[in-house]
Design an enzyme around this catalytic site. Structure first.
Site, PDB file in Angstrom:
ATOM      1  N   GLU B 292       0.757  -1.236  -0.016  1.00 25.33           N
ATOM      2  CA  GLU B 292       0.122  -0.001   0.152  1.00 25.33           C
ATOM      3  C   GLU B 292       0.785   1.381   0.033  1.00 25.33           C
ATOM      4  O   GLU B 292       0.675   2.294  -0.582  1.00 25.33           O
ATOM      5  CB  GLU B 292      -0.700   0.026   1.257  1.00 25.33           C
ATOM      6  CG  GLU B 292      -2.223  -0.530   1.288  1.00 25.33           C
ATOM      7  CD  GLU B 292      -2.853  -0.483   2.624  1.00 25.33           C
ATOM      8  OE1 GLU B 292      -3.710  -1.469   2.875  1.00 25.33           O
ATOM      9  OE2 GLU B 292      -2.371   0.274   3.627  1.00 25.33           O
ATOM     10  N   ASN B 382      -7.823   2.456  14.638  1.00 26.42           N
ATOM     11  CA  ASN B 382      -7.733   2.858  13.192  1.00 26.42           C
ATOM     12  C   ASN B 382      -8.887   2.366  12.224  1.00 26.42           C
ATOM     13  O   ASN B 382      -9.620   3.061  11.405  1.00 26.42           O
ATOM     14  CB  ASN B 382      -6.320   3.067  12.616  1.00 26.42           C
ATOM     15  CG  ASN B 382      -5.442   4.000  13.664  1.00 26.42           C
ATOM     16  OD1 ASN B 382      -5.817   4.661  14.359  1.00 26.42           O
ATOM     17  ND2 ASN B 382      -4.082   3.432  13.521  1.00 26.42           N
TER      18      ASN B 382
END
Lengths: 507, 507
Positions: B292, B382
């Site tokens: 990512e 998160n």
């Protein structure tokens, strides 16, 4: 020479299963054909079981580690389990004796996604595989073979195993030839895209190539698959199916689906049968299925011209439907493809075709986490099967379930799933006989409201109380850990998940 | 005309963010650029926050539903949250104020896999999207745009939104041009394979095409990404990295990996940094990353000639590394590709390239189920981010974690994960400073032994006692539901997961 065994070399290796069992040794990794009670070897498991019994009676160790496609039958997993001949088993098992051994810790079970196992075996996650045993319909003159009613992991096991044993089952229809599409998976670090863009694309051959020099035995059999009779859906199943079809209709109304692009994935059972019956009278056309198993309802949809293509890795037909399939094999061959399970369940293709997954469950919690495998957290039922392959990669993933089981003593919707196989990130829509809960785009506290609305009315107050406790505890996900498993502990203590006072209020 | 805004029509739409905020209405779905603190819009969030404050001071409702790539910065999520301007948010957030609002139920959060969100938005799962706000490096003469330090969901949001607002940030290096590979996802029911077979394959264009007639405003900014300074790995991180590298070495020894085909996926943080430092001095060559985020350690590996290609959707570089990247942009452009997150995280490509995933966690249970998102079951941290995309489809999926947190009061390995984001079916290898637990092919009772062996020594007896209770209860998975969350309830009650008597014995 039998008209099913056309290769002279291999015809020379015909022997009894008892003789062939000499090739199986204690501790061997054995990979077999077989998926959902179809296409598994019928003779070798009995012969291995007999060999194990003799060894055990002499006080010797004898077990194998058994790798299949998915579930087999009484005459495979069943006889081996009864003979205590299985040390380790993967993936998916529906045999009761073997399940009891897993739960008692007498046999080991590793519950692996169906799409993953072939690759893991070939990559050596389990060490070498000594023997592959494949049921086939026919051995061709050139030594290639025609798989039977399931493809499963046949390609990987035959490639990876040191020795191959073939069972040529003349009970299996010769008409299966032409339905298979055998695509050999590429080497892990050298892969190209799987060229399926439409459910009906054929990308391989109708037969399987094997290294005939590895074949040590050929067995002739004439025995039936574990086919079970078709059961008419009950009223609850019909109601769930109705709600599922309403969900599909609502998706069309919302512009997220149209009547001619429904790509179906479906678990097996009463509710799916009811869904398919409902689709017969729906506005949906050109339905396709990219799924694991061809079941009765799909043949009906194909007959009615509603379903144009069904891709799977196995059949699970009633005896009547199997007969119909054989009679009209020429016709069905245009509408049915049997692929290796690495392809039928491949994330790449599942994601690409945009399918709507629909699977059963043991329980789901109010936040949309799903338990598909372990009753009350620990007692394994069958396994995850392909439900993860499809749920994780579907366009829309759904789960269908009656709201209660055991006469109401067990709620399918619980405060906290006691084992989790599909997470809130993957599960989108839940359907019971009380409606459907569309959880897409919702926060956990919103999800809980929708899930409780499709729970059985007797359990709604208890579930609401739980969420209230969770909200009081604070947090994005309103869990209350000290009472998270109160449904399960109450069930263990009283035989029912229902609170006694609730039951009293009801009376 | 600015050398960053070369299209005359769009140059005519330059205005202040305050003016552009007029295009944002209460209740709007707003999709923005931004991923891991990079490439998010810097001006519009402040302007929207100011507008919200004015509205709130008048007693009027004003909130938006915010869709991003992943986390942004204080000047985006932060200012909006402080202004109570966010009603709904997805996916992934690391802003503390906003997190507190999720946990207090003041804002809603839906925790969606990063690879899924773009498709879900375009398919209408969230209704229409009124505005897309994209930070870009440059607007070309023909109206195409060069994305900035992240690509995220920019393609989907620009396609799907009614209006587009562009922020041209001259702080972002013009040298980013040429690093992007913008591939437009195909329509759901008309898809062909994604033609990436090697990590470094470019399949799109270096710029993004947008419908310029939808652009309502262009804002000029000059503001920094939320870059954080590089921290030297601590001793525990170094030890975990050492164990992870030992795992890689052991895979090579077992023939399941070779020194020249390690395809890396890596989370961000101390441990990954330590792993990359270790790889610098390892036998591994031609390392590639399909991941990512590009982080400092990858630049080091590229500089050293150890890593040939890194594919991601975003940068997360320290200011020093960012400067280095800009100075040697010509060089790095040959080794770095930034893709849309739908492609960087796509199951199809992840599965194909055979990567080894390595992610952090909040806690894992002794059976290998992983909590990545909710502390003590309910307090969201998160979000799942891309960890599910990679874990589910990796060749080998691993998790790295220190064995304890908060000075030993919290064990990373617990009897039962209080929230589950990755299941036992997906998680294969766990690494702590005490070694690695390879769970592949094991039954749950075997997994527990290996997990306990890498737990902190202070917690091993407690974990063993739990498994003993589970084994006594019977079942394939030795859970004991009444005490499954005892670590978490003890933590809530005493401030530590450690039993008092254990602590006493220690002293």
């Amino acid at each position: 020479m039998s008209d099913r065994i056309l290769n002279a070399d291999l015809a020379g290796k015909i022997m009894s299963a008892e003789e062939a069992a000499n090739f199986i040794n204690n501790g061997d990794n054995v990979g077999t054909s077989g998926f959902t009670g179809a296409g598994y070897p019928k003779a070798m498991p009995k012969a291995i079981a007999a060999k194990a019994k003799v060894a055990h009676s002499r006080g010797e160790d004898f077990t194998i580690n058994l790798f299949t496609g998915a579930s087999t039958g009484d005459d495979a997993d069943g006889v081996l389990a009864e003979a205590n001949a299985i040390n380790f088993r993967t993936p998916y098992n529906s045999d009761r004796t073997l399940r009891n051994q897993f739960n008692a810790g007498e046999a080991l079970y590793s519950d692996i996604h169906l799409s993953h196992l072939g690759q893991q075996v070939v990559q050596g996650f389990f060490g070498p595989m000594q023997v592959a045993i494949l049921e086939v319909v026919k051995i061709n003159e050139d030594g290639t073979v025609v798989p039977s009613s399931a493809v499963g992991n046949n390609v990987e096991y035959a490639q990876y195993a040191d020795k191959i044993i073939l069972e040529v089952n003349s009970w299996q229809s010769a008409e299966l030839e032409g339905m298979h599409d055998i695509y050999e998976p590429e080497q892990l670090w050298d892969r190209t895209p799987i060229p399926i863009t439409n459910v009906g694309d054929r990308i391989g051959e109708t037969f399987q190539r094997i290294d005939t020099s590895k074949v040590v035995a050929v067995i002739e059999t004439n025995e039936a698959d574990r086919n079970s009779p078709f059961k008419e859906p009950d009223e609850v199943s019909k109601k769930i199916a109705e709600n599922f079809l309403q969900f599909l209709e609502d998706e069309v109304a919302a512009g997220r689906l149209s009547y001619d692009n429904y790509v179906m994935q479906s678990g097996v059972g009463n509710v799916p049968n009811a869904v398919m019956a409902g689709l017969l009278n729906s506005k949906f056309e050109n339905i396709t299925a990219y799924t694991e198993v061809i079941q009765d309802g799909m043949l009906d949809l194909i007959d009615a011209g509603k379903m144009t293509m069904a891709s799977a890795t196995s059949f699970a037909l009633s005896p009547e439907a199997a007969e119909r399939m054989n009679e009209k094999a020429d016709f069905y061959r245009k509408h049915i493809i049997l692929r290796p399970q690495a392809i039928s369940n491949h994330p790449e293709v599942i994601r690409r075709v945009g399918l709507i997954a629909s699977n059963g469950l043991i329980e789901a919690d109010v936040f949309g986490n799903v338990n598909s495998t372990n009753v009350s957290g620990g007692k394994v039922m069958n396994g995850i099967g392909g439900s993860g392959d499809f749920t994780r990669n579907a366009y829309i993933s759904s789960f269908v379930t009656p709201s209660v089981a055991k006469g109401g003593a067990i709620s399918a919707i619980v405060p906290h799933a006691s084992h989790i196989d599909h997470t809130e990130h993957d599960a989108m829509v839940f359907v019971s006989e009380y409606g459907y809960a569309d959880l897409r785009g919702l926060a956990p506290r919103q999800r809980a409201e929708r899930m409780i609305a499709i729970a059985h009315p007797d359990y709604r107050a208890q579930l609401e109380e739980y969420v209230e406790r969770g909200l009081a505890a604070g947090g994005h996900t309103p869990v209350h850990l000290p009472t998270a498993f109160e449904f399960h502990t109450r069930l263990a203590e009283t035989g029912s998940m229902l609170k006694q006072q609730d039951a009293l209020v009801e009376n």
